[in-house]
Write a protein that holds these residues in place. Structure first.
Motif, PDB file in Angstrom:
ATOM      1  N   PRO A  63      63.109 -19.068  15.714  1.00  9.78           N
ATOM      2  CA  PRO A  63      62.013 -18.184  16.122  1.00  9.78           C
ATOM      3  C   PRO A  63      60.750 -18.976  16.446  1.00  9.78           C
ATOM      4  O   PRO A  63      60.429 -19.947  15.777  1.00  9.78           O
ATOM      5  CB  PRO A  63      61.817 -17.278  14.902  1.00  9.78           C
ATOM      6  CG  PRO A  63      62.379 -18.047  13.760  1.00  9.78           C
ATOM      7  CD  PRO A  63      63.504 -18.844  14.310  1.00  9.78           C
ATOM      8  N   GLU A  64      60.050 -18.528  17.464  1.00 11.02           N
ATOM      9  CA  GLU A  64      58.842 -19.218  17.900  1.00 11.02           C
ATOM     10  C   GLU A  64      57.759 -19.183  16.813  1.00 11.02           C
ATOM     11  O   GLU A  64      56.951 -20.124  16.711  1.00 11.02           O
ATOM     12  CB  GLU A  64      58.321 -18.570  19.183  1.00 11.02           C
ATOM     13  CG  GLU A  64      57.239 -19.370  19.897  1.00 11.02           C
ATOM     14  CD  GLU A  64      57.743 -20.706  20.401  1.00 11.02           C
ATOM     15  OE1 GLU A  64      56.907 -21.625  20.544  1.00 11.02           O
ATOM     16  OE2 GLU A  64      58.974 -20.843  20.641  1.00 11.02           O
ATOM     17  N   ALA A  65      57.768 -18.105  16.007  1.00 14.37           N
ATOM     18  CA  ALA A  65      56.763 -18.007  14.939  1.00 14.37           C
ATOM     19  C   ALA A  65      56.900 -19.159  13.947  1.00 14.37           C
ATOM     20  O   ALA A  65      55.890 -19.714  13.465  1.00 14.37           O
ATOM     21  CB  ALA A  65      56.905 -16.665  14.221  1.00 14.37           C
ATOM     22  N   LEU A  66      58.121 -19.552  13.616  1.00 14.71           N
ATOM     23  CA  LEU A  66      58.349 -20.656  12.689  1.00 14.71           C
ATOM     24  C   LEU A  66      57.869 -21.975  13.300  1.00 14.71           C
ATOM     25  O   LEU A  66      57.205 -22.787  12.641  1.00 14.71           O
ATOM     26  CB  LEU A  66      59.833 -20.738  12.327  1.00 14.71           C
ATOM     27  CG  LEU A  66      60.262 -21.920  11.456  1.00 14.71           C
ATOM     28  CD1 LEU A  66      59.513 -21.903  10.127  1.00 14.71           C
ATOM     29  CD2 LEU A  66      61.775 -21.894  11.232  1.00 14.71           C
ATOM     30  N   ILE A  67      58.193 -22.181  14.563  1.00 13.53           N
ATOM     31  CA  ILE A  67      57.779 -23.414  15.243  1.00 13.53           C
ATOM     32  C   ILE A  67      56.262 -23.495  15.321  1.00 13.53           C
ATOM     33  O   ILE A  67      55.667 -24.552  15.058  1.00 13.53           O
ATOM     34  CB  ILE A  67      58.415 -23.478  16.643  1.00 13.53           C
ATOM     35  CG1 ILE A  67      59.943 -23.553  16.535  1.00 13.53           C
ATOM     36  CG2 ILE A  67      57.874 -24.661  17.439  1.00 13.53           C
ATOM     37  CD1 ILE A  67      60.663 -23.486  17.861  1.00 13.53           C
TER      38      ILE A  67
END
Length: 609
Positions: free
Chosen positions: A274-278
């Motif tokens: 997920p982009e949120a984690l990155i």
């Protein structure tokens, strides 16, 4: 299960070039600071007219550290230690002056002592440099028949260490970053590389970089934390938060590496991170890069289908929040650590014959070099003695694997020195231009030396050959003979050391592999038995460090002569085991995979025991 990590590729020409040109974070800045320190040492030597200023420049390159605190402590310690040695040499000088046989005996005894200390004590990082300076000074004094001149030569020998030590103490606080800055930038690099793995799991180069960084473990970061504590500029709360972050940064990178390997093995069933984690990882990295540390980190949402990502995200909320561990457990761990690291000498210093054999071989190489340049009456090749202290290594595999680096580094540095004498020196009209030349040569050597440990030797050899070629007397030189003789001496010293160490009591790297692999398995078992998440992450980092040593020994063994490799029946087995350990330490961080990983560990223990 993640795909097992492959062992390091061989040092082919393309691989060497990749390591030389790699732009690792902090490499350029460190190379610039080393070059500035070497140039400053040369400037001081030119002002004070210190003879053989190449030796202090070389010592500066060898001892220079990345942060200001370590540099100051190292500079002070080396000067104090060498002051004691100078007093000892003053007594030896009166015993050996005009007594050639006494000089030979003293040289042999001193060489043996420094090689033994380099093998069996904590003085290992500087023992060889001290031995180099002391033995070289003894030989130089032996060429001076008048007592007063000999005393003056002894005082000049003190400058060989005093000048580099003073440069480290005075210059490092001005140009080197704080150890805390080094630490926070390293943490930022871990997080950025983790984000890169999650974003581009198929990038093989990124996975290789992550694996190399994982093998560093936490030793370097913990040393930076210790030096930051000695600096007395930072709050205990800040240092405690950074201490919490050190093993977690390794754990996050290991889990990101496991996720990337999963994506490579099964791209059809693996979902993108997920982009949120990155973005969370990158934001944390930016804060660390600026010198702070993130707090109140919200756990980003991740798909439940990926246990590795779930565990990675779970590490973030407490990333810099020190855990309250039981006092008894903390005291016990501290006591164990203190007992395991106490003592100046290694635990087996007086029982393991390998230490004495290493010292005997090193002494034999030095004395053989001494006799050769004395018999030939060719003082210009005295660099063969200096080289013996620099290139001596315990096992045949290490000698052979680094022989190419030594010779290529000496040839590059020598060529650089000779070309500068032909094309540059005649056009230098002032000391500033001369120092600019020294800075350029030092920068090239320092860049290579600041790279991967598998090419660092070449960088040091470049500096050795360049300094010994271009630094003769004071100011510029046009003497090609000196450069030629000193390069011949370097190559001769390489050959003599290699011949001695591979002919007498040859020690094979293969014999050390089992102990290294057993240490990695023991650390892995401690990881599985850890009572807290933080302890588990610390043990996982210890596994990575132990793996690095085992893989290096396997690499060294694989380049030993073919008649020795014929008896290495279990080399392929050891390679497979290290790959499995690399895989299991990552799987052990994921609760869902830990039972299966623990079962595999039990089977590996039976294979090695």
């Amino acid at each position: 299960m993640a795909k097992p990590a492959t062992n390091k590729p061989p040092l082919t020409a393309s691989r060497l070039w990749q390591l030389v040109t790699e732009r690792a974070p902090g490499r350029g800045g460190n190379a610039l600071r080393v070059a500035a320190a070497c140039t400053t040492t040369v400037l001081v030597g030119e002002i004070w007219q210190v003879p053989d200023i190449a030796v202090p420049a070389l010592v500066t390159m060898a001892l220079w550290q990345k942060d200001r605190v370590t540099n100051v402590l190292a500079g002070l310690a080396v000067n104090i230690l060498f002051g004691v040695i100078i007093l000892m040499m003053f007594g030896l000088m009166h015993l050996t002056l005009d007594h050639p046989m006494g000089l030979v005996i003293a040289t042999a005894v001193l060489s043996f002592g420094f090689f033994f200390l380099g093998s069996a004590s904590k003085l290992k990082p500087v023992a060889y440099m001290l031995g180099l300076v002391v033995v070289y000074a003894m030989i130089a004094i032996g060429n001076v028949p008048i007592g007063e001149l000999a005393t003056r030569a002894l005082l000049y020998a003190d400058l060989f260490i005093l000048v580099p030590g003073a440069v480290m103490v005075c210059l490092a606080p001005l140009i080197c970053p704080s150890p805390k800055t080094i630490l926070t930038r390293t943490l930022a690099h871990h997080l950025r590389l983790s984000a890169a793995l999650l974003r581009s799991p198929e990038d093989e180069q990124t996975r290789d970089q992550a694996e190399a960084l994982l093998r560093d473990g936490t030793k370097g970061m913990m040393m930076s934390l210790k030096m930051a504590g000695l600096e007395k500029l930072w709050r205990k709360q800040d240092l405690a938060s950074l201490q919490q972050a050190i093993p977690r940064s390794v754990g996050v990178l290991a889990l990101a590496h496991a996720t990337a390997c999963e994506a490579t093995d099964a791209p059809d069933i693996h979902s993108d991170a997920p982009e949120a984690l990155i973005e969370t990882l990158l934001e944390m990295a930016d804060i660390f890069q600026s010198g702070g540390y993130p707090t109140d980190i919200a756990q980003p949402p991740v798909p439940h289908t990926s246990p590795a990502l779930t565990q990675l995200a779970a590490l973030l909320p407490d990333f810099t929040k020190p855990a309250q561990e039981p006092a008894e457990e903390g005291a016990s761990e501290k006591s164990k650590s203190k007992s395991s690291s106490s003592g100046f000498f290694a635990p087996d210093a007086w029982t393991n014959p390998e230490h004495v054999r290493f010292a005997v071989k090193g002494t034999a190489a030095v004395m053989l070099s001494y006799f050769i340049f004395k018999i030939l009456n060719w003082d210009g090749i005295h660099t063969c003695i200096i080289t013996c202290f620099i290139v001596a290594l315990p096992t045949m595999g290490e000698m052979i694997s680094k022989l190419t680096l030594r010779i290529s580094g000496a040839l590059v540095g020598g060529a650089l020195g000779i070309l500068s004498i032909i094309f540059v020196m005649p056009h230098l009209t002032n000391i500033a231009a001369f120092l600019a030349l020294i800075f350029a040569g030092s920068l090239l050597a320092a860049w290579v030396k600041s790279g991967d440990e598998r090419i660092a030797y070449a960088g040091f050899q470049i500096g050795l050959a360049f300094f010994l070629s271009d630094l003769k007397g004071y100011g510029t030189t046009s003497d090609m003979t000196t450069a030629r003789d000193r390069i011949i001496g370097i190559l001769l010293g390489n050959f003599i050391t290699y011949a001695v160490f591979t002919s007498f009591w040859p020690s094979s790297a293969y014999d050390k592999i089992r102990d290294k692999v057993s240490a990695a398995l023991k650390a892995l078992q401690a990881q599985f038995n850890a009572s807290s998440v933080q302890a588990e992450l610390q043990q996982a980092a210890a596994v990575q460090s132990a793996l690095a040593q085992a893989e290096r020994m396997i690499e060294f063994a694989s380049v030993e002569p073919i008649h020795l490799r014929a008896n290495m029946d279990e080399l392929a087995t050891y390679q497979a085991i290290t790959s499995q350990i690399s895989c299991l330490t990552e799987d052990g961080l994921i609760p869902a995979r830990r039972p299966a990983a623990s079962a595999q560990l039990a089977s590996l223990d039976k294979v090695v025991s």
